[in-house]
Write a protein that holds these residues in place. Structure first.
Motif, mmCIF file in Angstrom:
data_model
loop_
_atom_site.group_PDB
_atom_site.id
_atom_site.type_symbol
_atom_site.label_atom_id
_atom_site.label_comp_id
_atom_site.label_asym_id
_atom_site.label_seq_id
_atom_site.Cartn_x
_atom_site.Cartn_y
_atom_site.Cartn_z
ATOM 1 N N TRP A 42 0.831 -1.208 0.000
ATOM 2 C CA TRP A 42 0.000 0.000 0.000
ATOM 3 C C TRP A 42 0.863 1.256 0.000
ATOM 4 C CZ3 TRP A 42 -3.969 2.905 -0.886
ATOM 5 C CH2 TRP A 42 -4.068 4.147 -0.259
ATOM 6 N N PHE A 43 1.811 1.334 0.935
ATOM 7 C CA PHE A 43 2.593 2.561 1.071
ATOM 8 C C PHE A 43 3.446 2.846 -0.169
ATOM 9 C CE2 PHE A 43 2.088 1.867 5.774
ATOM 10 C CZ PHE A 43 1.346 3.016 5.987
ATOM 11 N N SER A 44 3.880 1.795 -0.855
ATOM 12 C CA SER A 44 4.706 2.013 -2.037
ATOM 13 C C SER A 44 3.940 2.669 -3.178
ATOM 14 C CB SER A 44 5.296 0.684 -2.517
ATOM 15 O OG SER A 44 4.295 -0.149 -3.073
ATOM 16 N N ARG A 45 2.603 2.563 -3.149
ATOM 17 C CA ARG A 45 1.800 3.163 -4.209
ATOM 18 C C ARG A 45 1.105 4.445 -3.777
ATOM 19 N NH1 ARG A 45 1.373 0.007 -8.711
ATOM 20 N NH2 ARG A 45 1.241 2.104 -9.635
ATOM 21 N N VAL A 46 1.417 4.933 -2.576
ATOM 22 C CA VAL A 46 0.798 6.171 -2.099
ATOM 23 C C VAL A 46 1.056 7.351 -3.050
ATOM 24 C CG1 VAL A 46 0.944 7.944 -0.284
ATOM 25 C CG2 VAL A 46 0.593 5.548 0.328
ATOM 26 N N PRO A 47 2.294 7.546 -3.562
ATOM 27 C CA PRO A 47 2.481 8.676 -4.489
ATOM 28 C C PRO A 47 1.583 8.599 -5.718
ATOM 29 C CG PRO A 47 4.604 7.886 -3.709
ATOM 30 C CD PRO A 47 3.588 6.889 -3.244
ATOM 31 N N ALA A 48 1.422 7.406 -6.282
ATOM 32 C CA ALA A 48 0.558 7.256 -7.458
ATOM 33 C C ALA A 48 -0.892 7.542 -7.103
ATOM 34 C CB ALA A 48 0.701 5.850 -8.031
#
Length: 422
Positions: A42-48
């Motif tokens: 989840w956190f790895s895709r927060v910027p997207a």
């Protein structure tokens, strides 16, 4: 509260721990790793997701708050649920909720563009993750006692390894343009399947009704909230959780906004942090058994203070990444050692771990909106200076994590954990 009745820590037999204990150790490690994989995905895709929903730092912080609220709602009773169902069933139920929430959040963000759906999914992720966190830490503490040596940080290292994998997969998915909804849904299914298999190896659940009624269990929980040592350990875990959670929530975004990194590079910086966490937790068991909780925690907290400050103030991307690595190493042991400290007396581990978890997860409740609002005024990167400022007074809480002295509570100190705590 009645005097604690504890199960002594007995050294393993000459032939070593039983196969059941070793299998449980491996099962707990698998569950920790997959939980870390899910959260980091989840956190790895927060910027997207931020860019896709066009969120300001403040609005993003409020969105992340939904996940923290879910965890806080789950944790006050998670210990009692674990005692009632057994750790294996509690982990299975919690991970089902987590996987459902992850898929809902991904589809809502990547396909529907629906902010309320993302918030609902994150609430479920937080609820499932928070419940699983308590259950797997209770099982991990039980396995640690059956083994007779320090192993809890390695379980959390497994969580960090899962986070490394999640961050790496997230960076790859971002670079390849994999849709967020597809990415999160596939990972949710894999995490659920693997966790169900890992939990099957847990130690057999002891009788939930150990002569204590439901009312008696609730009384124990309330009594745990009045224990000074438990509360101080909770505050220590709160600071550690804030140091770790701030990096989880904001490192990728901070390096994108503050140092001009790409989305993939921002996810990679988050990976550097979790690599540092993994290294600290892997080597930390040796350090803890040799020097004790006090000196090791003091050293790692100082490392986190220096690393977080360097990450924000370096002015140079490569130097800041070195700070991130030190930050990860320094933040690695506070949470697992705090959980071990809460579970030093096995009889009351389930309620004390719940209390410490609730206090600790308050950091996840307050952290996202606090840093988001600060980010609106000073920038996301500068807002992270709150981390070293909070860790400085935390050094005063380290003595609370020392194992109870033999004879003071009737609990024999764990091998390698006492006597060397200065």
């Amino acid at each position: 509260m009645d005097p604690a009745v504890t199960t002594p820590v007995t050294p393993p037999p000459d032939g070593g721990p039983s196969r059941a204990v070793l299998a449980a150790r491996n099962g707990v490690a698998v569950v920790f790793a997959l939980n870390g994989l899910a959260v980091a995905t989840w956190f790895s895709r927060v910027p997207a997701i931020r860019d896709g929903l066009d969120l300001t730092p403040g609005r993003l912080g409020l969105l992340l708050l939904a996940m923290s609220i879910g965890a806080i709602v789950a944790m006050p009773t998670a210990g009692l649920v674990t005692q009632r169902l057994g750790a294996a069933r509690a982990v299975a139920l919690a991970t089902t909720i987590l996987a459902f929430g992850l898929a809902v959040a991904g589809v809502s963000a990547g396909v529907l563009g629906a902010l309320p759906g993302v918030a609902l999914g994150l609430f479920a992720v937080g609820y499932g993750s928070g419940s699983c966190d308590v259950a797997m830490n209770i099982e991990g503490a039980l396995v640690e006692r059956r083994l007779g040596w320090t192993v809890m940080p390695r379980f959390h290292a497994a969580w960090s390894l899962g986070s490394v994998a999640g961050a790496g997969l997230g960076a790859g998915a971002a670079r390849l343009g994999v849709p967020v909804g597809l990415h999160l849904s596939v990972l949710a299914a894999l995490v659920l399947a693997g966790t169900l298999l890992g939990a099957r190896a847990f130690l057999p659940a002891e009788s939930a009704a150990d002569g204590t009624t439901a009312a008696g269990q609730r009384k124990r929980l309330l009594a745990a909230w009045r224990e000074p040592r438990t509360l101080l350990v909770g505050l220590l875990v709160l600071a550690a959780a804030f140091a770790e959670g701030s990096a989880n929530d904001w490192l990728a975004v901070a390096f994108i906004d503050g140092y001009g990194f790409s989305e993939a590079a921002g996810a990679a910086v988050f990976g550097v942090f979790v690599v540092g966490m993994t290294l600290g937790r892997t080597l930390g068991t040796v350090a803890l058994d040799r020097w004790g909780r006090g000196p090791v925690l003091t050293t790692t907290i100082v490392l986190a203070i220096v690393g977080a400050g360097l990450a924000v103030l370096a002015g140079s991307g490569p130097v800041a990444v070195v700070g991130v690595a030190l930050w990860g190493i320094g933040a690695s042991l506070g949470f697992p050692v705090g959980m071990s400290a809460a579970a030093d007396e096995e009889e009351h581990a389930h309620v004390r771990v719940s209390v410490v978890a609730v206090i600790g997860y308050t950091a996840f409740l307050a952290g996202p909106p606090l840093l988001g609002l600060l980010g609106d005024h000073v920038g996301t990167l500068r807002a992270l200076l709150v981390v070293p400022l909070l860790l400085l007074p935390t050094l005063l809480l380290v003595p609370a994590a020392r194992p109870p002295a033999a004879g003071s509570t009737g609990v024999p100190a764990r091998a390698g954990s006492s006597g060397t705590d200065g």
